[in-house]
Design a protein around this motif. Structure first.
Motif, PDB file in Angstrom:
ATOM      1  N   PHE A  41      59.710  81.770   1.992  1.00  0.00           N
ATOM      2  CA  PHE A  41      59.283  80.374   1.852  1.00  0.00           C
ATOM      3  C   PHE A  41      57.782  80.232   1.612  1.00  0.00           C
ATOM      4  CE2 PHE A  41      63.205  80.439   4.321  1.00  0.00           C
ATOM      5  CZ  PHE A  41      63.977  79.566   3.569  1.00  0.00           C
ATOM      6  N   SER A  42      57.189  81.271   1.067  1.00  0.00           N
ATOM      7  CA  SER A  42      55.752  81.237   0.775  1.00  0.00           C
ATOM      8  C   SER A  42      55.427  80.481  -0.498  1.00  0.00           C
ATOM      9  CB  SER A  42      55.236  82.673   0.650  1.00  0.00           C
ATOM     10  OG  SER A  42      55.867  83.315  -0.452  1.00  0.00           O
ATOM     11  N   GLY A  43      56.456  80.195  -1.283  1.00  0.00           N
ATOM     12  CA  GLY A  43      56.228  79.564  -2.576  1.00  0.00           C
ATOM     13  C   GLY A  43      56.164  80.566  -3.709  1.00  0.00           C
ATOM     14  N   ARG A  44      56.147  81.870  -3.356  1.00  0.00           N
ATOM     15  CA  ARG A  44      56.076  82.893  -4.394  1.00  0.00           C
ATOM     16  C   ARG A  44      57.450  83.198  -4.988  1.00  0.00           C
ATOM     17  NH1 ARG A  44      53.092  85.265  -0.186  1.00  0.00           N
ATOM     18  NH2 ARG A  44      54.752  86.820   0.164  1.00  0.00           N
ATOM     19  N   HIS A  45      58.496  82.736  -4.291  1.00  0.00           N
ATOM     20  CA  HIS A  45      59.846  83.022  -4.754  1.00  0.00           C
ATOM     21  C   HIS A  45      60.610  81.721  -4.957  1.00  0.00           C
ATOM     22  CE1 HIS A  45      59.122  87.186  -3.625  1.00  0.00           C
ATOM     23  NE2 HIS A  45      58.678  86.740  -2.460  1.00  0.00           N
ATOM     24  N   THR A  46      61.514  81.721  -5.913  1.00  0.00           N
ATOM     25  CA  THR A  46      62.372  80.564  -6.144  1.00  0.00           C
ATOM     26  C   THR A  46      63.610  80.689  -5.274  1.00  0.00           C
ATOM     27  OG1 THR A  46      61.620  80.382  -8.426  1.00  0.00           O
ATOM     28  CG2 THR A  46      63.688  79.269  -7.864  1.00  0.00           C
ATOM     29  N   ILE A  47      63.803  79.714  -4.395  1.00  0.00           N
ATOM     30  CA  ILE A  47      64.962  79.714  -3.491  1.00  0.00           C
ATOM     31  C   ILE A  47      65.900  78.606  -3.932  1.00  0.00           C
ATOM     32  CG2 ILE A  47      65.743  79.547  -1.108  1.00  0.00           C
ATOM     33  CD1 ILE A  47      63.944  81.889  -1.570  1.00  0.00           C
ATOM     34  N   GLN A  48      67.151  78.937  -4.130  1.00  0.00           N
ATOM     35  CA  GLN A  48      68.137  77.965  -4.571  1.00  0.00           C
ATOM     36  C   GLN A  48      68.970  77.477  -3.388  1.00  0.00           C
ATOM     37  OE1 GLN A  48      68.432  76.747  -7.720  1.00  0.00           O
ATOM     38  NE2 GLN A  48      66.657  77.993  -8.289  1.00  0.00           N
ATOM     39  N   ASP A  49      69.288  76.194  -3.419  1.00  0.00           N
ATOM     40  CA  ASP A  49      70.210  75.667  -2.413  1.00  0.00           C
ATOM     41  C   ASP A  49      71.567  76.322  -2.605  1.00  0.00           C
ATOM     42  OD1 ASP A  49      68.331  73.967  -1.429  1.00  0.00           O
ATOM     43  OD2 ASP A  49      68.996  72.230  -2.574  1.00  0.00           O
ATOM     44  N   SER A  50      72.186  76.707  -1.517  1.00  0.00           N
ATOM     45  CA  SER A  50      73.511  77.317  -1.624  1.00  0.00           C
ATOM     46  C   SER A  50      74.583  76.519  -0.886  1.00  0.00           C
ATOM     47  CB  SER A  50      73.471  78.740  -1.054  1.00  0.00           C
ATOM     48  OG  SER A  50      73.029  78.708   0.286  1.00  0.00           O
ATOM     49  N   ASP A  51      74.186  75.444  -0.182  1.00  0.00           N
ATOM     50  CA  ASP A  51      75.168  74.691   0.608  1.00  0.00           C
ATOM     51  C   ASP A  51      74.657  73.277   0.849  1.00  0.00           C
ATOM     52  OD1 ASP A  51      77.197  73.861   2.282  1.00  0.00           O
ATOM     53  OD2 ASP A  51      76.416  74.891   4.037  1.00  0.00           O
ATOM     54  N   LYS A  52      74.728  72.457  -0.171  1.00  0.00           N
ATOM     55  CA  LYS A  52      74.360  71.042  -0.057  1.00  0.00           C
ATOM     56  C   LYS A  52      72.995  70.847   0.591  1.00  0.00           C
ATOM     57  CE  LYS A  52      79.197  69.581   0.200  1.00  0.00           C
ATOM     58  NZ  LYS A  52      80.218  68.846   0.974  1.00  0.00           N
ATOM     59  N   GLY A  53      72.006  71.506   0.051  1.00  0.00           N
ATOM     60  CA  GLY A  53      70.655  71.347   0.567  1.00  0.00           C
ATOM     61  C   GLY A  53      70.247  72.355   1.602  1.00  0.00           C
ATOM     62  N   TYR A  54      71.144  73.257   1.976  1.00  0.00           N
ATOM     63  CA  TYR A  54      70.847  74.283   2.971  1.00  0.00           C
ATOM     64  C   TYR A  54      70.729  75.649   2.290  1.00  0.00           C
ATOM     65  CZ  TYR A  54      71.878  71.064   6.782  1.00  0.00           C
ATOM     66  OH  TYR A  54      71.842  70.018   7.664  1.00  0.00           O
ATOM     67  N   VAL A  55      69.743  76.411   2.701  1.00  0.00           N
ATOM     68  CA  VAL A  55      69.614  77.787   2.246  1.00  0.00           C
ATOM     69  C   VAL A  55      70.443  78.670   3.173  1.00  0.00           C
ATOM     70  CG1 VAL A  55      68.030  79.705   1.870  1.00  0.00           C
ATOM     71  CG2 VAL A  55      67.317  77.385   1.322  1.00  0.00           C
ATOM     72  N   PHE A  56      71.372  79.421   2.595  1.00  0.00           N
ATOM     73  CA  PHE A  56      72.278  80.235   3.405  1.00  0.00           C
ATOM     74  C   PHE A  56      71.721  81.641   3.615  1.00  0.00           C
ATOM     75  CE2 PHE A  56      75.842  83.233   3.796  1.00  0.00           C
ATOM     76  CZ  PHE A  56      76.442  82.712   4.937  1.00  0.00           C
ATOM     77  N   VAL A  57      71.746  82.090   4.880  1.00  0.00           N
ATOM     78  CA  VAL A  57      71.379  83.463   5.226  1.00  0.00           C
ATOM     79  C   VAL A  57      72.564  84.069   5.967  1.00  0.00           C
ATOM     80  CG1 VAL A  57      69.782  84.975   6.442  1.00  0.00           C
ATOM     81  CG2 VAL A  57      68.934  82.866   5.397  1.00  0.00           C
ATOM     82  N   ASP A  58      73.055  85.189   5.497  1.00  0.00           N
ATOM     83  CA  ASP A  58      74.265  85.797   6.054  1.00  0.00           C
ATOM     84  C   ASP A  58      73.932  86.645   7.287  1.00  0.00           C
ATOM     85  OD1 ASP A  58      76.841  86.595   6.433  1.00  0.00           O
ATOM     86  OD2 ASP A  58      76.888  88.033   4.779  1.00  0.00           O
ATOM     87  N   ARG A  59      73.580  85.955   8.375  1.00  0.00           N
ATOM     88  CA  ARG A  59      73.311  86.594   9.670  1.00  0.00           C
ATOM     89  C   ARG A  59      73.960  85.762  10.768  1.00  0.00           C
ATOM     90  NH1 ARG A  59      71.924  91.677   9.805  1.00  0.00           N
ATOM     91  NH2 ARG A  59      70.938  91.388  11.840  1.00  0.00           N
ATOM     92  N   ASP A  60      74.132  86.367  11.937  1.00  0.00           N
ATOM     93  CA  ASP A  60      74.678  85.654  13.090  1.00  0.00           C
ATOM     94  C   ASP A  60      73.669  84.597  13.531  1.00  0.00           C
ATOM     95  OD1 ASP A  60      75.757  84.798  15.466  1.00  0.00           O
ATOM     96  OD2 ASP A  60      76.199  86.795  16.220  1.00  0.00           O
ATOM     97  N   GLY A  61      74.113  83.354  13.575  1.00  0.00           N
ATOM     98  CA  GLY A  61      73.194  82.265  13.918  1.00  0.00           C
ATOM     99  C   GLY A  61      73.032  82.021  15.402  1.00  0.00           C
TER     100      GLY A  61
END
Length: 301
Positions: A41-61
């Motif tokens: 989230f530094s702005g150096r990378h383009t992050i796409q929404d994957s779930d209606k405005g949420y960025v998905f990370v495949d880890r135990d929450g």
């Protein structure tokens, strides 16, 4: 599409393994600027929404809220040792180096405190068991190596026995009523007719142990390993065996009335003539288990 909220540009919405969180770019980037989250989230990378405005990370929450609170205020959360280990694994994934150091410092401090608090040494105990009647009721023996000793008939009731080594120890008829023996090692120990009523044995290793006619009623046996153990005629009424491994164990004639068996592994176990009446077996592994003569009236399968 951006990962920022339309209403407040600095807000980030995260979906961590199905659990949803809202935070800010500053929180994710300032305290640990070299972490994976900061890089994302530094702005150096383009992050796409994957779930209606949420960025998905495949880890135990489960522990991600602790990570967010760390990033917000820099306080290491107060957790159990097992929870600290889980959080340490998540911190390592996100490359949160300062949080990893903080968690490890907490674990090291606890270990030092346990060692200082231990009231007796192995030598002290060897001297004690030479007397006629031995009691260690309520004593803190955490971390002591008591392997290969003859501690039969000793009363350990209400003692703190965390991480104690009882490998190949003779503990026949010993009393462990309401002890806290989390993560202790009873590998190949003799525990015939022992009393473990109400004991906390979570995560303990009892593989190959002889527990014939032992009383484990109401005991916490979550995540315990009983592989190849002898539990013939053992009393396991209302015991919590969630996630326990009893593969190849001999439970012939054992009483499991009211026991919790979710995700317990009984593959190849001998459950002949065992009492399993009304027990919930839906999530229990029973491949190759012997159930001849077992009382399964009302059991849920």
């Amino acid at each position: 599409m951006s990962f920022f909220s339309n209403a407040t540009p600095s807000i980030v919405r995260l979906n961590i393994g199905g659990k949803k969180f809202s935070t800010t770019v500053d929180t994710l980037t300032q305290r640990e600027p070299h972490s994976m989250l900061a890089a994302m989230f530094s702005g150096r990378h383009t992050i796409q929404d994957s779930d209606k405005g949420y960025v998905f990370v495949d880890r135990d929450g489960k522990h991600f809220r602790h990570i967010l609170n760390w990033l917000r205020d820099g306080a290491v959360p107060t957790l159990t040792d097992s929870e600290c280990s889980d959080l340490l694994r998540e911190a390592e994934y996100y490359q949160l180096l300062d949080l990893m150091e903080g968690i490890q410092a907490v674990l090291n401090k606890r270990k030092e405190d346990e060692q200082l608090a231990t009231e007796l040494t192995r030598i002290d105990i060897i001297k004690c068991i030479q007397s006629d009647r031995v009691r260690f009721r309520g004593v803190n023996l955490s971390g002591i190596d008591l392997s290969k000793l003859d501690l039969s008939f000793v009363d350990f009731s209400f003692a703190c026995l965390k991480n104690v080594f009882f490998s190949r120890t003779n503990l026949q008829c010993a009393k462990f009523r309401d002890v806290d023996a989390e993560s202790s090692i009873f590998h190949n120990a003799t525990l015939r007719e022992c009393e473990f009523t109400g004991a906390n044995l979570r995560g303990s290793l009892l593989a190959g142990a002889n527990l014939q006619s032992a009383n484990l009623q109401d005991a916490c046996l979550i995540d315990c390993s009983f592989c190849g153990a002898d539990l013939r005629s053992a009393h396991l009424q209302s015991a919590d065996l969630t996630n326990a491994n009893l593969e190849g164990a001999n439970l012939e004639g054992a009483n499991l009335k009211g026991a919790k068996l979710a995700n317990a592994n009984f593959n190849g176990a001998n459950l002949q003539r065992a009492y399993l009446r009304h027990v919930d077996l839906r999530d229990t592994l029973l491949e190759g288990a012997k159930l001849g003569g077992a009382n399964l009236v009302g059991a849920i399968r």
